[in-house]
Write an enzyme that holds these catalytic residues in place. Structure first.
Site, short mmCIF file in Angstrom:
data_model
loop_
_atom_site.label_atom_id
_atom_site.label_comp_id
_atom_site.label_asym_id
_atom_site.label_seq_id
_atom_site.Cartn_x
_atom_site.Cartn_y
_atom_site.Cartn_z
N GLU A 42 -12.10 42.59 23.41
CA GLU A 42 -12.77 41.73 24.83
C GLU A 42 -11.45 41.94 25.65
OE1 GLU A 42 -15.47 39.94 25.52
OE2 GLU A 42 -14.29 39.14 27.41
N HIS A 442 -43.91 5.17 20.34
CA HIS A 442 -44.06 5.09 21.83
C HIS A 442 -43.11 4.23 21.69
CE1 HIS A 442 -47.13 3.46 24.27
NE2 HIS A 442 -46.80 1.89 23.93
#
Ligand code: NDP
Length: 459
Positions: A42, A442
């Site tokens: 990297e 709900h």
């Protein structure tokens, strides 16, 4: 290396170029689950775009920017709140520390799996050899290209020194005003973030409506809410000329407007990182944008070389790169033939409110088969009580013949969370009647998804 091919020996079983989401996953699985000898190179920071200059810092900025509205709402809920100014410097210090921590986690994960890390750029020398920036060469039986992508800037932006999303995370101070050019994920997300942080935001998009490719109604809904929340969004508008001046950048646009912005940010797409890797000279096929062309196994035209993630420009999302990297490791090192599944991938755009989407848009679906559209738009309880005009939008696109839900599109606070769960049902092939059979929770916004009784239109 002492030779070539199956009978030969290599320094490693796998060499991964790129320490982002896809490369790291492939390296870890190959090494820790299948005992492969793995190295990874990297050139910048471990973690790649997602961790260092993408999803993670962006989402933390989304959180940071949401507190101004939350504090206003708090007053409506009876709290005595005195909001101070947003302190970018304090936030950035914490952000940098968090990214350092995460980079460490990525490194430790690779170390723990026994992966050798080279903090170096790597380029291809031959189908089994990579050259590190030190000049050292390393050989491997398989090489995985996972180098990701980078922002694309048109020439006008390069010469005027415009910023990209990469630069936003490193700003020393928040500008007072910013022009954002583009109408995709990144442009819309940063327009909302910076607006929430108190920056005066103007956004230019060259097309008719932002977020091209997404559901038309959702795009319109988001554009409206962005404007209501204070973003000066101009569609059908592009930059003609720009130059640095005292106090920022002078910009002339296609609608005749001239203005000076303290900063200009270009979010005009991303291109795959293949330049200078030496892939083409080995016979690896590259596409028009420079992407590595791979088959369904992520294998390139050169059998020992594979590629995953944004560098292949398939679906440029972190979780997709991770799946591709994992599937590659399973297939090549685990003797399990696994293909990454690119069908019905859900995603979220972190505008404010968020946009969660999975499956076909209404426009795509109606071109293919008869459909019914179930949709609703309403003011959610929490912000309605606080007197904010926000509206939620929910939409199901349903196949008239099979009754299967082909697409679900939600613009709402927390839509990213909601769509993840809706995506499971849709991936399982749920019908509209399956949604209807599900009893509502709900009182939550998402209950509307199971109480959409009548189609708003058929096409
Ligand atoms: P996008 O491709 O989504 O959008 C690019 C935008 O720039 C489009 O509006 C495009 O316009 C415009 N554009 C392109 N070229 C020019 C130009 N020369 N002049 C003016 N405008 C131009 O790219 P992004 O950079 O926003 O994001 C890249 C990818 O990263 C996304 O596609 C996504 O896959 C990923 N991503 C995902 C996120 C998430 O999951 N939340 C967040 C951020 C990124 P037009 O539509 O006309 O082509």
């Amino acid at each position: 290396m002492t030779g070539d091919g199956d009978a030969m020996t290599f320094d490693y079983d796998l060499f991964v170029i790129g320490g982002g989401s896809g490369g790291v996953r492939a390296a870890r699985i190959a090494a820790s689950e299948y005992g492969a000898k793995v190295a990874l190179a990297e050139e910048y920071r471990m973690g790649g775009t997602c961790v260092i200059r993408g999803c993670v810092p962006k989402k933390l900025m989304v959180f940071a920017s949401s507190y101004a509205a939350a504090m206003e709402d708090a007053r409506s809920y009876g709290w005595e709140v005195t909001a101070g100014a947003f302190d970018w410097t304090a936030f950035r210090a914490r952000l940098d520390a968090e990214l350092d921590r995460l980079e460490g986690v990525y490194r430790a994960g690779l170390d723990g799996a026994g992966v050798t890390i080279h903090d170096s750029r790597a380029t291809m020398e031959d189908p089994h050899t990579v050259r590190l920036a030190t000049g050292e060469t390393v050989t491997a039986k398989h090489i995985l290209i996972a180098t990701g992508g980078r922002p694309f800037l048109p020439e006008v932006a390069v010469s005027a020194g415009a910023m990209t999303s990469n630069d936003i995370f490193k700003m020393e101070a928040l500008p007072r005003s910013v022009l954002i050019v583009g109408g995709g994920f990144i442009a819309c997300e940063f327009a909302c973030i910076l607006n929430g942080m108190g920056v005066n935001v103007t956004q230019y998009y060259r097309g008719e409506q932002i977020l091209r490719g997404f559901d038309g109604e959702a795009r319109g809904h988001i554009a409206e809410l962005m404007r209501e929340s204070g973003v000066n969004l101009h569609v059908g508008t592009d930059v003609i000329e720009m130059k640095p001046v005292d106090g920022g950048t002078w910009v002339k646009s296609t609608d005749g407007r001239e203005a000076v912005y303290e900063q200009v940010v270009y979010a005009t797409g991303r291109v795959p990182n293949t330049e200078g890797l030496g892939l083409d000279k080995l016979g690896v096929k590259l596409g028009r944008k420079g992407e590595v062309v791979v088959d369904e196994w992520s294998q390139t035209a050169v059998p020992s070389i594979y590629a995953v993630g944004d560098v292949t420009d398939r679906i440029n999302l972190t979780p997709v790169a991770i799946r591709e990297g994992h599937a590659f490791a399973d297939t090549v090192f685990g003797a399990k033939a696994v293909k990454a599944d690119h069908d019905l991938v859900a995603s979220a755009v972190f505008t404010q409110p968020e946009f969660g989407t999975v499956g076909m848009t209404e426009e795509e679906a109606r071109d293919q088969r008869p459909i019914e559209v179930y949709a609703t738009s309403f003011r959610p309880m929490q912000s309605a009580f606080a007197g904010r005009p926000d509206r939620v939008m929910m939409k199901l696109v349903v196949c008239t013949e099979t009754r299967k839900v082909l697409g679900c599109h939600i613009v709402a606070p927390g839509a990213g969370e909601m769509i993840q769960l809706a995506a499971i049902a849709i991936k399982m092939g749920a019908t509209k009647e399956d949604f209807d059979r599900t009893v509502a929770v709900h009182p939550v916004m998402a209950e509307e998804l199971v109480t959409l009784r009548k189609p708003v239109r058929a096409a």
